[in-house]
Design a protein around this motif. Sequence first.
Motif, mmCIF file in Angstrom:
data_model
loop_
_atom_site.group_PDB
_atom_site.id
_atom_site.type_symbol
_atom_site.label_atom_id
_atom_site.label_comp_id
_atom_site.label_asym_id
_atom_site.label_seq_id
_atom_site.Cartn_x
_atom_site.Cartn_y
_atom_site.Cartn_z
ATOM 1 N N ALA A 160 44.182 104.952 100.532
ATOM 2 C CA ALA A 160 44.127 103.232 100.581
ATOM 3 C C ALA A 160 44.289 102.824 99.212
ATOM 4 C CB ALA A 160 43.085 102.643 101.303
ATOM 5 N N ALA A 161 43.367 103.454 98.498
ATOM 6 C CA ALA A 161 43.098 102.962 96.883
ATOM 7 C C ALA A 161 44.449 103.143 96.243
ATOM 8 C CB ALA A 161 42.032 103.597 96.181
ATOM 9 N N ALA A 162 45.132 104.209 96.362
ATOM 10 C CA ALA A 162 46.383 104.617 95.765
ATOM 11 C C ALA A 162 47.401 103.679 96.134
ATOM 12 C CB ALA A 162 46.878 105.927 96.241
ATOM 13 N N VAL A 163 47.409 103.151 97.495
ATOM 14 C CA VAL A 163 48.404 102.225 97.845
ATOM 15 C C VAL A 163 48.198 100.753 97.293
ATOM 16 C CG1 VAL A 163 49.386 100.794 99.849
ATOM 17 C CG2 VAL A 163 48.916 103.350 100.035
ATOM 18 N N ASP A 164 46.946 100.476 97.308
ATOM 19 C CA ASP A 164 46.256 99.169 96.857
ATOM 20 C C ASP A 164 46.867 99.069 95.297
ATOM 21 O OD1 ASP A 164 45.487 98.401 99.301
ATOM 22 O OD2 ASP A 164 43.223 98.800 98.804
ATOM 23 N N ALA A 165 46.364 100.193 94.398
ATOM 24 C CA ALA A 165 46.600 100.153 93.031
ATOM 25 C C ALA A 165 48.262 99.923 92.719
ATOM 26 C CB ALA A 165 45.911 101.241 92.465
ATOM 27 N N THR A 166 48.926 100.631 93.488
ATOM 28 C CA THR A 166 50.159 100.832 93.151
ATOM 29 C C THR A 166 51.047 99.331 93.380
ATOM 30 O OG1 THR A 166 50.539 103.146 93.806
ATOM 31 C CG2 THR A 166 52.628 101.673 93.844
ATOM 32 N N LEU A 167 50.708 98.846 94.784
ATOM 33 C CA LEU A 167 51.267 97.350 94.864
ATOM 34 C C LEU A 167 50.832 96.123 94.132
ATOM 35 C CD1 LEU A 167 51.613 97.933 98.942
ATOM 36 C CD2 LEU A 167 53.451 98.377 97.021
ATOM 37 N N GLY A 168 49.596 96.508 93.713
ATOM 38 C CA GLY A 168 48.862 95.453 92.983
ATOM 39 C C GLY A 168 49.251 95.567 91.630
ATOM 40 N N ASP A 169 49.974 96.578 90.936
ATOM 41 C CA ASP A 169 50.355 96.699 89.628
ATOM 42 C C ASP A 169 51.562 95.576 89.386
ATOM 43 O OD1 ASP A 169 51.775 97.912 87.123
ATOM 44 O OD2 ASP A 169 50.015 99.034 87.433
#
Length: 322
Positions: A160-169
């Motif tokens: 989940a953290a990887a998804v959030d960090a990617t889409l929030g970049d």
Amino acid sequence: MSASGGPRRPGTQRDGTRRVSRHRGEALLGERDPRPPSRPDAARARHRLALGGLAVVLLVLTGFVLARTLHPVDEPADVRPAPEGPVVREAPSGGDLADTVVPTIPTAELPAGGDFPVSGRGTWRVVPGTTPLVGQGRPYTYTVEIEDGAVLAEGDQAFAAAVDATLGDPRSWAGSGQIALRRIDAAAAAGRAPDFRVSLSSQLTTRARCGYQIRYEASCWQSDLGRVLINGARWVRGAGAFEGQLGLYRQYAINHEVGHVFRNPHVPCGADGALAPVMMQQSFGVSDDYLAQLTDSSPQGGEIPRDGKVCRPNAWPFPTGR
């Protein structure tokens, strides 16, 4: 003089008897018979000389063979050029492509690596957690989910953290100026479905739902279910074109599949040596010729030209900013 006082002849003892040699018939040390050897003696001498020379040659050859055995010499490498162009090869596990001609570049193969979730139950659990709205433009909500029965070594929250960090970049879709993204979970949804779901899925579930015509591992977007399926095999192993950069590949996989949510089709390499467009099928490779031949029998929603262009792997829709 003799014992009787008179002179004695050479070769006699003092008592007048003759002295006899202990080595009768043998020459004394240092003596050499001045007579030439008879013919048989000469032949035997030559025979002994030949045998001695042969023995020396055999000894040298034996030593050479032993030296090569104990200390082998590196032979020169075969410098013939490798064959170019497509070859016929065995299909990877899970399908039969023995009669299909595919290029020699092996970037579509799943790399070696750690264990990944092979199978699951075909249902997904929502990972708890939310994020604030990121970006400007039309708002989209998403959930992060894990297939039941599929276990990741790093745990649900790490995915989940990887998804959030990617889409929030800002290099991701939120940086377009037209899209805003916010993660919700089951509690935040309050009975309202998200616009899309980013779902880590097992290898076999992904194959069943995304199709497996090309016989290589892939992820996909299921528009009818509003679900982005991230293939657990690729999540753990990555892709050959990324040369071991697993983090970069994971960012690419998320951005590429979410790009389909926003109706972006597959595209080819834009310019030889340039960064690949995020909507290029980089899980399979970054060579147009390779992708074109790979997808000939199973079109992937966009024609790929055989133009010789090869890009560099890239994870972002806007790698240098909007």
